[in-house]
Design a protein around this motif. Sequence first.
Motif, PDB file in Angstrom:
ATOM      1  N   TYR A 108      10.307   6.720  -4.747  1.00  0.00           N
ATOM      2  CA  TYR A 108      10.655   8.065  -4.381  1.00  0.00           C
ATOM      3  C   TYR A 108      12.241   8.102  -4.144  1.00  0.00           C
ATOM      4  N   GLY A 115       9.353  12.454  -2.681  1.00  0.00           N
ATOM      5  CA  GLY A 115       8.262  12.280  -1.562  1.00  0.00           C
ATOM      6  C   GLY A 115       8.547  13.008  -0.201  1.00  0.00           C
ATOM      7  N   ARG A 135       3.241  13.075  -0.197  1.00  0.00           N
ATOM      8  CA  ARG A 135       2.613  11.914  -0.534  1.00  0.00           C
ATOM      9  C   ARG A 135       1.060  11.787  -0.077  1.00  0.00           C
ATOM     10  N   GLY A 176       0.177   7.742  -2.981  1.00  0.00           N
ATOM     11  CA  GLY A 176       1.336   7.232  -3.176  1.00  0.00           C
ATOM     12  C   GLY A 176       2.230   7.276  -1.692  1.00  0.00           C
ATOM     13  N   LEU A 177       1.607   6.453  -0.900  1.00  0.00           N
ATOM     14  CA  LEU A 177       2.269   6.606   0.389  1.00  0.00           C
ATOM     15  C   LEU A 177       3.670   5.779   0.329  1.00  0.00           C
ATOM     16  N   PRO A 228       5.478   6.541  -5.651  1.00  0.00           N
ATOM     17  CA  PRO A 228       4.727   7.476  -6.380  1.00  0.00           C
ATOM     18  C   PRO A 228       3.330   6.863  -7.085  1.00  0.00           C
ATOM     19  N   LYS A 229       2.339   7.751  -6.947  1.00  0.00           N
ATOM     20  CA  LYS A 229       1.097   7.470  -7.742  1.00  0.00           C
ATOM     21  C   LYS A 229       1.310   7.744  -9.273  1.00  0.00           C
TER      22      LYS A 229
END
Length: 323
Positions: free
Chosen positions: A9, A49, A55, A60-61, A64-65
């Motif tokens: 992010y 993010g 998120r 994707g905490l 990023p997913k």
Amino acid sequence: MKAIVQSEYGSPDVLSLAEVETPLVPDQGVLVKVHAASVDAGVWHLMRGMPFLIRLMYGGLRKPKHAILGSAIAGRVEAVGKAVTQFQPGDEVFGDLSESGFGGFAEYACAPEESLALKPNNLNFEEAATIPVSGLAALQALRDVGHLQAGQKVLVLGASGGVGSFAVQIAKALGAEVTGVARTRKAEMVARLGADQVIDYTQTDVTLAGKQYDLILDAAAFRPFSAYLPILTATGTYVVVGGSTGDFLRALALGPFVSKAAGKKVKSLESKPNHADLVALKNLAEAGKLAPFIDRTFLLEEGPAAIRYLEDRNVTGKVAIRV
């Protein structure tokens, strides 16, 4: 294929052009050779993010997913899965990938057929690519959340932006009397979109202009929703679509309580891409009632610059990316 990717992010500096694998086509998927995409606020929220809720919503905490950004696309069908019934190779389509993994800033993208529709035949790919995300938000905010009826008075805040510019046109197509709010240099553009009246917010405070509205669509949200309650009719509705995260969340959290206490309704939009609404937008475009206003077009490799340009908040209408 070439794509704009991110692994963390941050600012547009975290984005880069890379060679990645072309998506595989599942049984219910449509592989689109992307000719154009567009940039919207959701793109830079996902890139950064922020707010943190993004998120939680999209995964994707810590990182990023989804490596490839981009929701709104237009292009030509390259291949279809064996369960697909609405499209075939060669069809020109447009759509919203926000519920199917994003991936629009690339030479190819894969999406379920429900997220796509045939492209308006009177628009080029770049014009068509600007419609899906912002156009869907405007349509659903006016029709489904605001329950707009012909003859009602509508106020569009942020009328020169992506959602706002489509909202002005859709509200007119639905038979409303439309007032658009924009800054001085963008007022003429809003008038050209068909607004019955344009208020320059640098010269006039709309909340003190002495007029009431049945529906207020706020695509800017840089003032608390409470500022607009006095200019709603007794049964009027305020719908927040975008702008300041704090004001958006405040409307989301407090809206039901205000609506119950005051009678005036405060609502927030959660837009959902779907085939039927994309077809509705296509029909409006082909009928000459919905025309994109493109501020500037970037090449795919200029994707980071395109997002930075949007972040500067000087865009009129939409920003397109040619692939």
